[in-house]
Design an enzyme around this catalytic site. Structure first.
Site, PDB file in Angstrom:
ATOM      1  N   PRO A  86      18.944   7.378 -13.889  1.00  7.75           N
ATOM      2  CA  PRO A  86      19.614   7.777 -12.647  1.00  7.75           C
ATOM      3  C   PRO A  86      18.694   8.336 -11.572  1.00  7.75           C
ATOM      4  O   PRO A  86      19.145   8.563 -10.452  1.00  7.75           O
ATOM      5  CB  PRO A  86      20.612   8.840 -13.126  1.00  7.75           C
ATOM      6  CG  PRO A  86      20.004   9.396 -14.369  1.00  7.75           C
ATOM      7  CD  PRO A  86      19.290   8.252 -15.022  1.00  7.75           C
ATOM      8  N   LYS A  87      17.411   8.541 -11.907  1.00  8.78           N
ATOM      9  CA  LYS A  87      16.486   9.088 -10.901  1.00  8.78           C
ATOM     10  C   LYS A  87      15.358   8.105 -10.608  1.00  8.78           C
ATOM     11  O   LYS A  87      14.196   8.480 -10.483  1.00  8.78           O
ATOM     12  CB  LYS A  87      15.937  10.433 -11.365  1.00  8.78           C
ATOM     13  CG  LYS A  87      17.020  11.504 -11.442  1.00  8.78           C
ATOM     14  CD  LYS A  87      16.460  12.879 -11.709  1.00  8.78           C
ATOM     15  CE  LYS A  87      17.562  13.922 -11.663  1.00  8.78           C
ATOM     16  NZ  LYS A  87      17.051  15.285 -11.936  1.00  8.78           N
ATOM     17  N   ASN A  88      15.737   6.863 -10.469  1.00 15.68           N
ATOM     18  CA  ASN A  88      14.787   5.783 -10.203  1.00 15.68           C
ATOM     19  C   ASN A  88      15.099   5.219  -8.815  1.00 15.68           C
ATOM     20  O   ASN A  88      16.198   4.731  -8.569  1.00 15.68           O
ATOM     21  CB  ASN A  88      14.953   4.714 -11.296  1.00 15.68           C
ATOM     22  CG  ASN A  88      14.038   3.522 -11.118  1.00 15.68           C
ATOM     23  OD1 ASN A  88      13.760   3.084 -10.008  1.00 15.68           O
ATOM     24  ND2 ASN A  88      13.580   2.964 -12.225  1.00 15.68           N
TER      25      ASN A  88
END
EC number: 2.5.1.58
Length: 377
Positions: free
Chosen positions: A163-165
């Site tokens: 989710p933090k890409n």
């Protein structure tokens, strides 16, 4: 030579070869007990992946390297070029080198084929942060006229895992632009924020969706809900400012008063919450902190029971604004500001004592009458 989106037709290289014939099926296993059958079914579900169209995971024991696949025999892999004297060269796994050597080859040929599309999936599984792979996948989505709803299902699974890409969120944004359909977005983003309410990739995507498709209705209520859950969440305060700035604005006195009182109530709940103080300063600073009716008195009333470094620092800012605007009782206001700077330096914010003493000296140098300035200043 990197491909660009929407450039040309299918490049030389033709369609992929025929897949290898599968081996003969093994003999049937012995009858399983109900519990064993259930476990086997669960294992099968776990092995499956979104858009399961014959894709074989890189972790599968039957996975075959691209260099050993008959249908890829016409491709000469392109090794990574690290230059003549690489320093601290990365040691890639055999699978990683194999996949990316073949990816570079199809990219160089600009091959718009089904096998190239499947190759991007392997490359993404190995490194979902590679923006070139995502870019070429989008080229292929268009060229091969792929089902974009299936691709949305695929990217949902990737985002849930990573989710933090940056790249996965950008890919989703492009898909939403192509589909012109934001109907899934706010609910999906809310699910991601339930896992991490400060995920700025999700917030950035939410702001884009709301602004692009004019989905302002109910967003302020959503922000209220999240602030009730965590009043310290700076991302939610930022979203509040974003929504109001792009809808009613703060020029309307009723809106500004509502926001000032809302923020003061939140400060009463958690006095040491820097996020709320930053929001209050942000909506008032351009209008003049000292010009807002009764704000100074409200903060002075809060000080005995809700004192914090942020409250005292805010009072210093108000007094400085009064000095800048040529208040009548200039000497008295300056003394109050200097006294607060010393309280911050000695008691409330000692880790930044030199900063507050610098602020005090600066105020004194700028606003004291020349005859009152000590010789050392």
């Amino acid at each position: 030579m990197a491909a660009t989106e929407g450039v040309g037709e299918s490049a030389p290289g033709g369609e992929p070869g025929q897949p290898e014939q599968p081996p003969p099926p093994p003999p049937p296993p012995p009858a399983q007990q109900p519990q064993e059958e259930e476990m086997a079914a669960e294992a099968g579900e776990a092995a499956a992946s979104p858009m399961d169209d014959g894709f074989l995971s890189l972790d599968s024991p039957t996975y075959v390297l691209y260099r050993d696949r008959a249908e890829w025999a016409d491709i000469d892999p392109v090794p990574q070029n690290d230059g003549p004297s690489p320093v601290v060269q990365i040691i890639y796994s055999e699978k990683f080198r194999d996949v990316y050597d073949y990816f570079r080859a199809v990219l160089q040929r600009d091959e718009r084929s089904e096998r190239a599309f499947k190759l991007t999936r392997d490359a993404i599984e190995l490194n979902a942060a590679n923006y070139t792979v995502w870019h070429f996948r989008r080229v292929l989505l268009r060229s091969l006229q792929k089902d974009l709803q299936e691709e949305m299902n695929y990217i949902i699974a990737i985002i849930e895992e990573q989710p933090k890409n940056y790249q996965v969120w950008h890919h989703r944004r492009v898909l939403v632009e192509w589909l012109k359909d934001p109907s899934q977005e706010l609910e999906f983003i809310a699910d991601i924020l339930n896992q991490d309410a400060k995920n700025y990739h999700a917030w950035q995507h939410r702001q884009w969706v709301i602004q692009e498709f004019r989905l302002w209705d109910n967003e302020l209520q959503y922000v209220d809900q999240l602030l009730k859950e965590d009043v310290r969440n700076n991302s939610v305060w930022n979203q509040r400012h974003f929504v109001i700035s792009n809808t009613t604005g703060y020029s309307d006195r009723a809106v500004l008063e509502r926001e000032v009182q809302y923020t003061l109530e939140m400060i009463k709940l958690v006095p040491h919450n820097e996020s709320a103080w930053n929001y209050l300063k942000g909506i008032l600073q351009d209008r003049g902190l000292s010009r807002y009716p009764n704000l100074l008195n409200q903060l002075l009333d809060l000080q005995p029971s809700h004192s914090s470094p942020y409250l005292i620092a805010f009072l210093v800012d108000i007094y400085e604004d009064m000095l800048e605007n040529q208040c009548d009782n200039k000497e008295d206001i300056l003394n109050k500001a200097l006294e607060l700077c010393e309280i911050l330096a000695k008691e409330k914010d000692t880790i930044r004592k030199e900063y507050w003493r610098y602020i005090g000296r600066s105020l004194q140098s700028k606003h004291s009458r020349e005859s009152d300035i000590p010789a050392s200043v």
